[in-house]
Scaffold this motif. Structure first.
Motif, PDB file in Angstrom:
ATOM      1  N   THR A  54       0.818  -1.203   0.000  1.00 53.09           N
ATOM      2  CA  THR A  54       0.000   0.000   0.000  1.00 53.09           C
ATOM      3  C   THR A  54       0.857   1.261   0.000  1.00 53.09           C
ATOM      4  O   THR A  54       2.026   1.239   0.380  1.00 53.09           O
ATOM      5  CB  THR A  54      -0.969   0.013   1.209  1.00 53.09           C
ATOM      6  OG1 THR A  54      -1.906   1.081   1.052  1.00 53.09           O
ATOM      7  CG2 THR A  54      -0.212   0.204   2.523  1.00 53.09           C
ATOM      8  N   GLY A  55       0.260   2.341  -0.442  1.00 51.25           N
ATOM      9  CA  GLY A  55       0.940   3.628  -0.421  1.00 51.25           C
ATOM     10  C   GLY A  55       1.050   4.158   0.997  1.00 51.25           C
ATOM     11  O   GLY A  55       0.550   3.575   1.958  1.00 51.25           O
ATOM     12  N   ALA A  56       1.729   5.292   1.130  1.00 49.98           N
ATOM     13  CA  ALA A  56       1.949   5.898   2.438  1.00 49.98           C
ATOM     14  C   ALA A  56       1.706   7.400   2.339  1.00 49.98           C
ATOM     15  O   ALA A  56       1.182   7.894   1.344  1.00 49.98           O
ATOM     16  CB  ALA A  56       3.369   5.596   2.914  1.00 49.98           C
ATOM     17  N   ASP A  57       2.109   8.116   3.360  1.00 51.05           N
ATOM     18  CA  ASP A  57       1.952   9.565   3.437  1.00 51.05           C
ATOM     19  C   ASP A  57       2.796  10.232   2.354  1.00 51.05           C
ATOM     20  O   ASP A  57       3.952  10.567   2.569  1.00 51.05           O
ATOM     21  CB  ASP A  57       2.403  10.023   4.832  1.00 51.05           C
ATOM     22  CG  ASP A  57       2.199  11.516   5.048  1.00 51.05           C
ATOM     23  OD1 ASP A  57       1.719  12.202   4.129  1.00 51.05           O
ATOM     24  OD2 ASP A  57       2.529  11.995   6.149  1.00 51.05           O
ATOM     25  N   GLY A  58       2.225  10.379   1.170  1.00 51.55           N
ATOM     26  CA  GLY A  58       2.916  11.028   0.068  1.00 51.55           C
ATOM     27  C   GLY A  58       3.754  10.116  -0.798  1.00 51.55           C
ATOM     28  O   GLY A  58       4.205  10.516  -1.864  1.00 51.55           O
ATOM     29  N   ASP A  59       4.001   8.899  -0.356  1.00 55.29           N
ATOM     30  CA  ASP A  59       4.870   7.986  -1.100  1.00 55.29           C
ATOM     31  C   ASP A  59       4.087   6.804  -1.662  1.00 55.29           C
ATOM     32  O   ASP A  59       3.225   6.246  -0.986  1.00 55.29           O
ATOM     33  CB  ASP A  59       5.975   7.433  -0.195  1.00 55.29           C
ATOM     34  CG  ASP A  59       6.886   8.527   0.339  1.00 55.29           C
ATOM     35  OD1 ASP A  59       7.181   9.466  -0.432  1.00 55.29           O
ATOM     36  OD2 ASP A  59       7.294   8.447   1.508  1.00 55.29           O
ATOM     37  N   GLY A  60       4.445   6.396  -2.875  1.00 51.66           N
ATOM     38  CA  GLY A  60       3.816   5.234  -3.491  1.00 51.66           C
ATOM     39  C   GLY A  60       4.283   3.936  -2.861  1.00 51.66           C
ATOM     40  O   GLY A  60       5.392   3.844  -2.335  1.00 51.66           O
ATOM     41  N   GLY A  61       3.425   2.920  -2.889  1.00 51.57           N
ATOM     42  CA  GLY A  61       3.766   1.603  -2.359  1.00 51.57           C
ATOM     43  C   GLY A  61       4.649   0.829  -3.323  1.00 51.57           C
ATOM     44  O   GLY A  61       4.717   1.136  -4.513  1.00 51.57           O
ATOM     45  N   ILE A  62       5.309  -0.188  -2.802  1.00 52.49           N
ATOM     46  CA  ILE A  62       6.179  -1.019  -3.641  1.00 52.49           C
ATOM     47  C   ILE A  62       5.349  -2.043  -4.406  1.00 52.49           C
ATOM     48  O   ILE A  62       4.295  -2.483  -3.947  1.00 52.49           O
ATOM     49  CB  ILE A  62       7.268  -1.735  -2.806  1.00 52.49           C
ATOM     50  CG1 ILE A  62       6.652  -2.689  -1.777  1.00 52.49           C
ATOM     51  CG2 ILE A  62       8.193  -0.736  -2.133  1.00 52.49           C
ATOM     52  CD1 ILE A  62       7.663  -3.591  -1.093  1.00 52.49           C
ATOM     53  N   GLY A  63       5.836  -2.430  -5.579  1.00 50.39           N
ATOM     54  CA  GLY A  63       5.193  -3.479  -6.348  1.00 50.39           C
ATOM     55  C   GLY A  63       5.484  -4.839  -5.742  1.00 50.39           C
ATOM     56  O   GLY A  63       6.480  -5.026  -5.035  1.00 50.39           O
ATOM     57  N   GLY A  64       4.606  -5.803  -6.006  1.00 49.50           N
ATOM     58  CA  GLY A  64       4.818  -7.165  -5.519  1.00 49.50           C
ATOM     59  C   GLY A  64       6.118  -7.734  -6.070  1.00 49.50           C
ATOM     60  O   GLY A  64       6.487  -7.483  -7.220  1.00 49.50           O
ATOM     61  N   THR A  65       6.826  -8.493  -5.252  1.00 49.16           N
ATOM     62  CA  THR A  65       8.116  -9.070  -5.642  1.00 49.16           C
ATOM     63  C   THR A  65       8.413 -10.299  -4.786  1.00 49.16           C
ATOM     64  O   THR A  65       7.758 -10.507  -3.770  1.00 49.16           O
ATOM     65  CB  THR A  65       9.248  -8.013  -5.486  1.00 49.16           C
ATOM     66  OG1 THR A  65      10.455  -8.531  -6.036  1.00 49.16           O
ATOM     67  CG2 THR A  65       9.453  -7.619  -4.036  1.00 49.16           C
ATOM     68  N   GLY A  66       9.387 -11.105  -5.201  1.00 49.62           N
ATOM     69  CA  GLY A  66       9.845 -12.223  -4.375  1.00 49.62           C
ATOM     70  C   GLY A  66       9.074 -13.516  -4.523  1.00 49.62           C
ATOM     71  O   GLY A  66       9.251 -14.431  -3.727  1.00 49.62           O
ATOM     72  N   GLY A  67       8.232 -13.644  -5.539  1.00 44.66           N
ATOM     73  CA  GLY A  67       7.453 -14.867  -5.722  1.00 44.66           C
ATOM     74  C   GLY A  67       8.281 -15.976  -6.356  1.00 44.66           C
ATOM     75  O   GLY A  67       9.509 -15.893  -6.447  1.00 44.66           O
ATOM     76  N   THR A  68       7.599 -17.029  -6.803  1.00 44.83           N
ATOM     77  CA  THR A  68       8.274 -18.162  -7.436  1.00 44.83           C
ATOM     78  C   THR A  68       7.673 -18.428  -8.805  1.00 44.83           C
ATOM     79  O   THR A  68       6.472 -18.250  -9.017  1.00 44.83           O
ATOM     80  CB  THR A  68       8.155 -19.446  -6.583  1.00 44.83           C
ATOM     81  OG1 THR A  68       6.775 -19.776  -6.428  1.00 44.83           O
ATOM     82  CG2 THR A  68       8.777 -19.266  -5.220  1.00 44.83           C
ATOM     83  N   GLY A  69       8.526 -18.858  -9.726  1.00 43.58           N
ATOM     84  CA  GLY A  69       8.102 -19.173 -11.072  1.00 43.58           C
ATOM     85  C   GLY A  69       9.300 -19.108 -12.000  1.00 43.58           C
ATOM     86  O   GLY A  69      10.353 -18.567 -11.649  1.00 43.58           O
ATOM     87  N   THR A  70       9.152 -19.675 -13.198  1.00 38.78           N
ATOM     88  CA  THR A  70      10.213 -19.615 -14.185  1.00 38.78           C
ATOM     89  C   THR A  70      10.347 -18.210 -14.750  1.00 38.78           C
ATOM     90  O   THR A  70      11.440 -17.709 -14.983  1.00 38.78           O
ATOM     91  CB  THR A  70       9.922 -20.611 -15.329  1.00 38.78           C
ATOM     92  OG1 THR A  70       9.737 -21.908 -14.771  1.00 38.78           O
ATOM     93  CG2 THR A  70      11.065 -20.657 -16.321  1.00 38.78           C
TER      94      THR A  70
END
Length: 191
Positions: free
Chosen positions: A96-112
């Protein structure tokens, strides 16, 4: 073989049909909700998009496999992961976003094949102490793209919900003691 797509958040069992010994799985994590606007001094950041992950999985005809579709986050909440067979393919949700800052994208999953979700945009100053919420992050099968700052709605107004699979919600605007709610992120999917 027909393509099956799951878009309702939660777990659904899938049974491998007779004669099917492998499946191509694509997962999109849920997008995060945008942050609420803060009256002083910032608008809310946009939510990060969910991750994309894909892999060819060996299956046994007649066996059941769990498909989990990640939910998009409400305002101020992260998106959740989408997955096939618990650990075989996982696409994490956005932050999620924060006070004025954008949130991070999803990362760290598994797959080829994996692509991080795009981050949510930061808020944008409209002048006179008015702040537009940040734009929600974007997820595509070919990789995430950053959200664009601004675009969350007028100062003091709620952000808009995401419209496409795995996208983050826009942040809420802020003005003169009024903060708008962030928009909800979009749900993930599994195909």
């Amino acid at each position: 073989m027909a393509v099956e797509t799951f878009t309702t958040p939660g777990t659904t069992p899938w049974v491998a049909p007779a004669g099917v010994t492998s499946v191509d799985v694509e997962c999109f994590g849920g997008g995060a909700g945008g942050a609420s606007g803060f009256a002083n001094p910032n608008g809310g950041g946009g939510g990060g998009a969910g991750e994309y992950a894909a892999k060819t999985i060996t299956v046994i005809p007649g066996n059941s496999y769990n498909v989990l579709v990640g939910a998009g986050g409400a305002s101020n909440f992260n998106g959740t992961a989408s997955q096939f067979n618990a650990t075989s393919v996982i696409a994490n949700g956005g932050g999620t976003g924060a006070d004025g800052d954008g949130g991070i994208g999803g990362t760290g999953g598994t797959g080829t094949t994996k692509h991080d979700g795009g981050p949510g945009g930061d808020d944008a100053d409209a002048g006179g102490g008015d702040f537009y919420g940040g734009g929600g992050g974007i997820v595509e099968s070919y990789g995430g793209s950053p959200g664009s700052p601004g675009g969350g709605g007028s100062p003091g107004i709620d952000g808009t919900a995401a419209v496409s699979t795995g996208h983050g919600g826009n942040g809420g605007g802020a003005s003169a003691g009024v903060g708008g709610a962030g928009g909800a992120g979009a749900n993930g999917k599994v195909t």
